[in-house]
Design an enzyme around this catalytic site. Sequence first.
Site, short mmCIF file in Angstrom:
data_model
loop_
_atom_site.label_atom_id
_atom_site.label_comp_id
_atom_site.label_asym_id
_atom_site.label_seq_id
_atom_site.Cartn_x
_atom_site.Cartn_y
_atom_site.Cartn_z
N TYR A 141 8.75 -6.06 -2.58
CA TYR A 141 9.38 -5.79 -3.64
C TYR A 141 10.65 -6.57 -4.38
O TYR A 141 11.12 -6.81 -5.34
CB TYR A 141 10.33 -4.32 -3.66
CG TYR A 141 9.39 -3.31 -3.33
CD1 TYR A 141 7.99 -3.30 -3.34
CD2 TYR A 141 9.86 -2.14 -3.14
CE1 TYR A 141 7.12 -2.38 -3.40
CE2 TYR A 141 8.94 -0.98 -2.89
CZ TYR A 141 7.48 -1.09 -3.29
OH TYR A 141 6.76 -0.06 -2.70
N LYS A 192 0.37 -4.56 9.34
CA LYS A 192 -1.12 -4.67 9.09
C LYS A 192 -1.56 -6.09 9.59
O LYS A 192 -1.94 -7.34 9.12
CB LYS A 192 -1.37 -4.69 7.31
CG LYS A 192 -2.80 -4.91 6.98
CD LYS A 192 -3.38 -3.60 7.14
CE LYS A 192 -4.98 -3.90 6.91
NZ LYS A 192 -5.87 -2.69 7.22
N ASP A 224 -3.01 1.61 7.70
CA ASP A 224 -4.11 2.57 7.53
C ASP A 224 -4.53 3.71 8.31
O ASP A 224 -4.48 4.86 8.09
CB ASP A 224 -5.52 1.93 7.02
CG ASP A 224 -5.70 0.62 7.91
OD1 ASP A 224 -4.85 0.31 8.67
OD2 ASP A 224 -6.83 -0.12 7.73
N ASP A 248 7.49 2.84 1.53
CA ASP A 248 7.58 3.81 0.32
C ASP A 248 6.28 4.69 0.35
O ASP A 248 6.50 5.78 0.15
CB ASP A 248 7.40 2.56 -0.84
CG ASP A 248 7.62 3.30 -2.06
OD1 ASP A 248 8.02 4.50 -2.14
OD2 ASP A 248 7.75 2.41 -3.18
N ASP A 252 6.27 9.04 1.32
CA ASP A 252 6.04 10.04 0.25
C ASP A 252 4.86 11.02 0.74
O ASP A 252 4.71 12.22 0.75
CB ASP A 252 5.47 9.36 -1.26
CG ASP A 252 6.73 9.23 -2.14
OD1 ASP A 252 7.86 9.34 -1.35
OD2 ASP A 252 6.47 8.90 -3.26
#
Length: 368
Positions: A141, A192, A224, A248, A252
């Site tokens: 970001y 990852k 994942d 992020d 959620d």
Amino acid sequence: MKLRVVVLPGDGIGPEVTAQAVQVLQTVAGIHGYKFDFEEHAIGGVAIRDFGSPLPRKTLDACLASDAVLLGAVGAPEYDRLPANQRPEAGLLLLRRALGGYANLRPAISYAAIEDCSPLRSEVVRGVDILFVRELLGGLYFGEPRGFATTSNGSSIASNTMVYTVDEIERVARVAFEAAQKRRGKVTSVDKANVLETSQLWRQTVTRLAEEFPDVTLNHLYVDACAMHLITNPRLFDVVLTENLFGDILTDEAAVITGSLGMLASATVGGEVGLYEPVHGSAPDIAGKEIANPCGAIASAAMMLRHSAGLEHEARDIELAIQNVLEAGYRTADIAAGGHASRTAEMGELICEAVTEIADMRYAYHAV
Ligand code: NAD
């Protein structure tokens, strides 16, 4: 104990839920003889309306001079057509950056009394109590270079850069390990590392830092796999440590465990001043109806006492009060499943009464 709190109610249901959070804090102050000073300022749509900016200078200066900031929510449909950098949400992004918090803490807790509100089966969510620690100022970001360009054959390309330094990883990982020491002693670090170099550095750095915390068990999960385990077996997790983008998305996803957005709290720490806000937005569809769930805002106030004032017992009293009120059968409309629903202010009042009862019981216990 003194605490200067800047309250930024913001838009929509923001003022409705922050009013309840302030009332609970005042109850705590009254019980223990603390002095909490509240100073209210404008942010978001109301600030555009009254001052022409989503984050007026006066608001920012007051926040920077405070001990903690308690925010409601920003966003109003009438400003949706403005360019992104002039919208109410831009004020919040500027504020977060100015306060410098790099660790975003988001608990995902399944309350037994409302576990049937979750779309997941009750036996899957029962007893879930996860604390996400998400890195907030780095990664994809913020990484440079970024932007749009045109290739030699006239086609458009866009790029972003995922970048992390050892210092950025260490400081947020430290927050996670320290939080785990006060909980069930387990950190799951998400990356990852099978594909990304930033994740390889993340894993090496977190592994090295873990040596300073022998009382904490560290394990690593690919993002994942983590996304899958969160839905199939969320009880696996205690503290989940993630970089910005993964956090992020995963936070959620974990929100579904609790059953309602209105229950979720957050804290952003590590900067000069902590920022505490419910996870939900301004909910224009229910604004002004006095039916919003104030529990997320009230639980955010509890996090404020824990992280900005070191008042762990008082924070726990508030969290227990929320649990007790739910167990006594009280619900706002979002978690009432069509049954009787309390209004926002009634829920706030019930939680204040429960906080007082819990404090009285503790006093009685110590007096025996
Ligand atoms: P939202 O979180 O405001 O609402 C999503 C749904 O959840 C709505 O149906 C709403 O009624 C419900 N809901 C949310 N909070 C609730 C509560 N406390 N009690 C009961 N029900 C609740 O998300 P949205 O509708 O996507 O966004 C609305 C506005 O809020 C937009 O302008 C958006 O940009 C902004 N927003 C702000 C923040 C923030 O201030 N941190 C976060 C998300 C969205």
